[in-house]
Design an enzyme around this catalytic site. Sequence first.
Site, mmCIF file in Angstrom:
data_model
loop_
_atom_site.group_PDB
_atom_site.id
_atom_site.type_symbol
_atom_site.label_atom_id
_atom_site.label_comp_id
_atom_site.label_asym_id
_atom_site.label_seq_id
_atom_site.Cartn_x
_atom_site.Cartn_y
_atom_site.Cartn_z
ATOM 1 N N CYS A 1 0.841 -1.200 0.000
ATOM 2 C CA CYS A 1 0.000 0.000 0.000
ATOM 3 C C CYS A 1 0.872 1.245 0.000
ATOM 4 O O CYS A 1 1.399 1.639 1.044
ATOM 5 C CB CYS A 1 -0.928 -0.009 1.216
ATOM 6 S SG CYS A 1 -2.006 1.441 1.307
ATOM 7 N N CYS B 1 -0.441 4.123 2.136
ATOM 8 C CA CYS B 1 -0.280 3.889 3.580
ATOM 9 C C CYS B 1 1.156 4.148 4.029
ATOM 10 O O CYS B 1 1.386 4.753 5.078
ATOM 11 C CB CYS B 1 -0.648 2.450 3.932
ATOM 12 S SG CYS B 1 -2.306 1.934 3.488
ATOM 13 N N ASP B 2 2.120 3.679 3.239
ATOM 14 C CA ASP B 2 3.501 3.626 3.710
ATOM 15 C C ASP B 2 4.489 4.493 2.928
ATOM 16 O O ASP B 2 5.657 4.588 3.307
ATOM 17 C CB ASP B 2 3.998 2.164 3.651
ATOM 18 C CG ASP B 2 3.148 1.241 4.495
ATOM 19 O OD1 ASP B 2 2.632 1.689 5.533
ATOM 20 O OD2 ASP B 2 2.985 0.068 4.109
#
Length: 310
Positions: free
Chosen positions: A135, A138-139
């Site tokens: 992701c 997300c990261d």
Amino acid sequence: MIDVLIIGAGPAGLSAAIYTERSGKHAVCLEALTVGGQIVNTPEIANYPGIKNISGFEFSMGLYEQATELGAEVIYDKALSIASIEDETGTYKKVTTVSGKEYLCRAVIIATGARNRHLGLAKEEEFTGKGVSYCATCDGAFFRKKDVAVNGGGNTALEDALFLSNYCNKVYIIHRRDQFRGEPQNLEAVKNKENIEFVLNSNVIELTGESSLEAVIVKDKITEETRKIPVSGLFIAIGQEPDNKDFEDVAELDQAGYIASDESCKTKTPGVFVAGDCRTKNVRQLTTAASDGAIAALAACEFCNLGTRE
């Protein structure tokens, strides 16, 4: 008789449990693996509204505690089938599990999520959260000013590369073909980025590093030559796999196996609802999972009330 049985105890399932209990109905979650779903393994969540920073484990435990303190139950078992039952006592659902148990309920919410497809390489699991991610949104911010790679050739891979190019020093797109499945405008935008490099007709065959990812080894499918690319992060974007096959009798599945449903979270079967990443949707994030959980729970509770009045 359970009011609402929820299959899955990830963000969507636990959100549904919270809304069910707050609506005065009893919720039971069946969880095959781990409370929290995939997000439990994420080192840091920084994109959930109202929470600046939190680990995936803390977030998941917070949801679990909130749901169970309201009265929801979590049972570790895997649901295998859903059947509609009608007898002299009324209409209800029967959920059968892998352990052989049967649960009777008035409504069901399917919240089984979706699994990211893995490359199946050695060290992939070991490096997940330590350089390997599924992701980018997300990261990605954790790799600011570093070199990273994206593996894939669809819209997700192209969009991930574009997103990462705003944070990272350099982004490699590793794709097994020389043509992309993504939309032309996304491909054109990627081509216009100076810090994105294409590595085409190539597969990632090895991940290297000590305690975290340090490089990927790729093999050219045509020349069979190998190349070592030093990167701090590898974002795998080769699609997701839902786990809905067991429920195709009560819920229509699309070609990719996701449950066909719109924002109402209803399925083709009255009393059976769907929430989270396992349903057809364009955006799969924590916020949309929580939203689905709330919508499905309120719809399920309304269904229970209608059944009671009848």
